[in-house]
Design a protein around this motif. Sequence first.
Motif, PDB file in Angstrom:
ATOM      1  N   GLN A  83       8.823  -2.156   7.261  1.00 46.39           N
ATOM      2  CA  GLN A  83       9.591  -3.004   6.165  1.00 46.39           C
ATOM      3  C   GLN A  83       9.550  -2.804   4.845  1.00 46.39           C
ATOM      4  O   GLN A  83      10.293  -2.758   3.753  1.00 46.39           O
ATOM      5  CB  GLN A  83       9.835  -4.420   6.496  1.00 46.39           C
ATOM      6  N   ALA A  84       8.107  -2.395   4.556  1.00 46.52           N
ATOM      7  CA  ALA A  84       7.691  -2.065   2.868  1.00 46.52           C
ATOM      8  C   ALA A  84       8.627  -1.144   2.339  1.00 46.52           C
ATOM      9  O   ALA A  84       8.747  -0.912   1.314  1.00 46.52           O
ATOM     10  CB  ALA A  84       6.108  -2.117   2.924  1.00 46.52           C
ATOM     11  N   LEU A  85       9.166  -0.082   3.360  1.00 45.71           N
ATOM     12  CA  LEU A  85      10.010   1.030   2.784  1.00 45.71           C
ATOM     13  C   LEU A  85      11.008   0.554   1.963  1.00 45.71           C
ATOM     14  O   LEU A  85      11.563   1.259   1.160  1.00 45.71           O
ATOM     15  CB  LEU A  85      10.236   2.016   4.053  1.00 45.71           C
ATOM     16  N   VAL A  86      11.749  -0.468   2.293  1.00 53.63           N
ATOM     17  CA  VAL A  86      12.778  -0.861   1.648  1.00 53.63           C
ATOM     18  C   VAL A  86      12.700  -2.170   0.479  1.00 53.63           C
ATOM     19  O   VAL A  86      13.680  -2.264  -0.243  1.00 53.63           O
ATOM     20  CB  VAL A  86      14.253  -1.291   2.619  1.00 53.63           C
ATOM     21  N   GLU A  87      11.404  -2.353   0.489  1.00 51.86           N
ATOM     22  CA  GLU A  87      10.963  -3.467  -0.592  1.00 51.86           C
ATOM     23  C   GLU A  87      10.975  -2.660  -1.996  1.00 51.86           C
ATOM     24  O   GLU A  87      10.220  -1.594  -2.153  1.00 51.86           O
ATOM     25  CB  GLU A  87       9.670  -3.879  -0.244  1.00 51.86           C
ATOM     26  N   PRO A 132       0.711  -1.259  -0.012  1.00 55.61           N
ATOM     27  CA  PRO A 132      -0.062  -0.114   0.120  1.00 55.61           C
ATOM     28  C   PRO A 132       0.810   1.451  -0.095  1.00 55.61           C
ATOM     29  O   PRO A 132       0.524   2.227  -0.792  1.00 55.61           O
ATOM     30  CB  PRO A 132      -0.760   0.038   1.374  1.00 55.61           C
ATOM     31  N   ILE A 133       1.941   1.195   0.806  1.00 53.97           N
ATOM     32  CA  ILE A 133       2.693   2.597   0.636  1.00 53.97           C
ATOM     33  C   ILE A 133       3.359   2.547  -0.737  1.00 53.97           C
ATOM     34  O   ILE A 133       3.571   3.967  -0.729  1.00 53.97           O
ATOM     35  CB  ILE A 133       3.941   2.257   1.804  1.00 53.97           C
ATOM     36  N   HIS A 134       3.586   1.831  -1.480  1.00 55.00           N
ATOM     37  CA  HIS A 134       4.035   2.059  -2.887  1.00 55.00           C
ATOM     38  C   HIS A 134       2.957   2.800  -3.541  1.00 55.00           C
ATOM     39  O   HIS A 134       3.033   3.623  -4.320  1.00 55.00           O
ATOM     40  CB  HIS A 134       4.455   0.803  -3.612  1.00 55.00           C
ATOM     41  N   ALA A 172       8.597  -3.323 -10.728  1.00 52.06           N
ATOM     42  CA  ALA A 172       9.574  -2.383 -11.532  1.00 52.06           C
ATOM     43  C   ALA A 172      10.592  -2.012 -10.950  1.00 52.06           C
ATOM     44  O   ALA A 172      11.577  -1.400 -11.684  1.00 52.06           O
ATOM     45  CB  ALA A 172       8.523  -1.277 -11.960  1.00 52.06           C
ATOM     46  N   GLY A 173      10.996  -2.220  -9.790  1.00 44.09           N
ATOM     47  CA  GLY A 173      12.279  -1.985  -9.341  1.00 44.09           C
ATOM     48  C   GLY A 173      12.329  -0.855  -8.282  1.00 44.09           C
ATOM     49  O   GLY A 173      13.577  -0.404  -8.049  1.00 44.09           O
ATOM     50  N   TYR A 174      11.200  -0.232  -7.978  1.00 42.43           N
ATOM     51  CA  TYR A 174      11.089   1.019  -6.957  1.00 42.43           C
ATOM     52  C   TYR A 174      10.540   0.870  -5.763  1.00 42.43           C
ATOM     53  O   TYR A 174       9.814  -0.043  -5.493  1.00 42.43           O
ATOM     54  CB  TYR A 174      10.038   1.735  -7.940  1.00 42.43           C
ATOM     55  N   THR A 175      11.400   1.570  -4.752  1.00 38.59           N
ATOM     56  CA  THR A 175      11.066   1.605  -3.445  1.00 38.59           C
ATOM     57  C   THR A 175       9.928   2.568  -3.378  1.00 38.59           C
ATOM     58  O   THR A 175       9.722   3.635  -4.365  1.00 38.59           O
ATOM     59  CB  THR A 175      12.220   2.009  -2.517  1.00 38.59           C
ATOM     60  N   PRO A 176       9.134   2.758  -2.283  1.00 36.39           N
ATOM     61  CA  PRO A 176       8.258   3.886  -1.962  1.00 36.39           C
ATOM     62  C   PRO A 176       8.721   5.278  -2.082  1.00 36.39           C
ATOM     63  O   PRO A 176       8.420   6.040  -2.912  1.00 36.39           O
ATOM     64  CB  PRO A 176       7.783   3.740  -0.737  1.00 36.39           C
ATOM     65  N   LEU A 177      10.203   5.479  -1.721  1.00 35.70           N
ATOM     66  CA  LEU A 177      10.901   6.656  -1.727  1.00 35.70           C
ATOM     67  C   LEU A 177      11.088   7.002  -3.116  1.00 35.70           C
ATOM     68  O   LEU A 177      11.032   8.273  -3.474  1.00 35.70           O
ATOM     69  CB  LEU A 177      12.059   6.649  -0.965  1.00 35.70           C
ATOM     70  N   GLN A 178      11.798   5.947  -4.055  1.00 35.57           N
ATOM     71  CA  GLN A 178      11.902   6.397  -5.376  1.00 35.57           C
ATOM     72  C   GLN A 178      10.648   6.835  -5.983  1.00 35.57           C
ATOM     73  O   GLN A 178      10.774   7.662  -6.901  1.00 35.57           O
ATOM     74  CB  GLN A 178      12.461   5.108  -6.035  1.00 35.57           C
ATOM     75  N   LEU A 179       9.508   6.118  -5.828  1.00 36.43           N
ATOM     76  CA  LEU A 179       8.213   6.438  -6.335  1.00 36.43           C
ATOM     77  C   LEU A 179       7.869   7.995  -6.226  1.00 36.43           C
ATOM     78  O   LEU A 179       7.435   8.647  -6.895  1.00 36.43           O
ATOM     79  CB  LEU A 179       7.252   5.534  -6.168  1.00 36.43           C
TER      80      LEU A 179
END
Length: 142
Positions: free
Chosen positions: A67-71, A41-43, A75-82
């Motif tokens: 932990q979902a933050l580092v997953e 959901p965070i993504h 497509a190869g993106y973390t939530p921060l990158q998105l």
Amino acid sequence: MWPRQTTLHWAIIQGDWDKTLRLLHKNEDHAKIADRGGNYPIHLAAYNYYGNAPPSIISELIKACPQALVEKNKAGYTPLQLARLNYRHDDPNRAPTLDMLALEVTTQSRPKTSTGTYVSTTSMSLLKQTAGHGARVMPCVH
């Protein structure tokens, strides 16, 4: 809904932040389920066609499953990158959201302490049954 998406995923996709909070508070285990695209959901909150999530939603999703933050999604993106790619530069939520995500990612990258507790094996099995066949479910520190 797409396969393996919960009602929480769908509320986020629709940009219904009130419903997102209600669902998250009702069952935060849904924050621990990835959809078919590997999106927790965070993504989805960091990449949303109807408008990115406000910092309060991001914060609640982090609390539910840090932990979902580092997953990375498929497509190869973390939530921060998105969030970096998708929050508009003129969005007043951009800076506080990126700062919060970056700080939390740094925290999650540290080794776990002995005080962290995880979802029990029994709870994980039940959660996997609820999520559906093939869904990725992760234990989250509380």
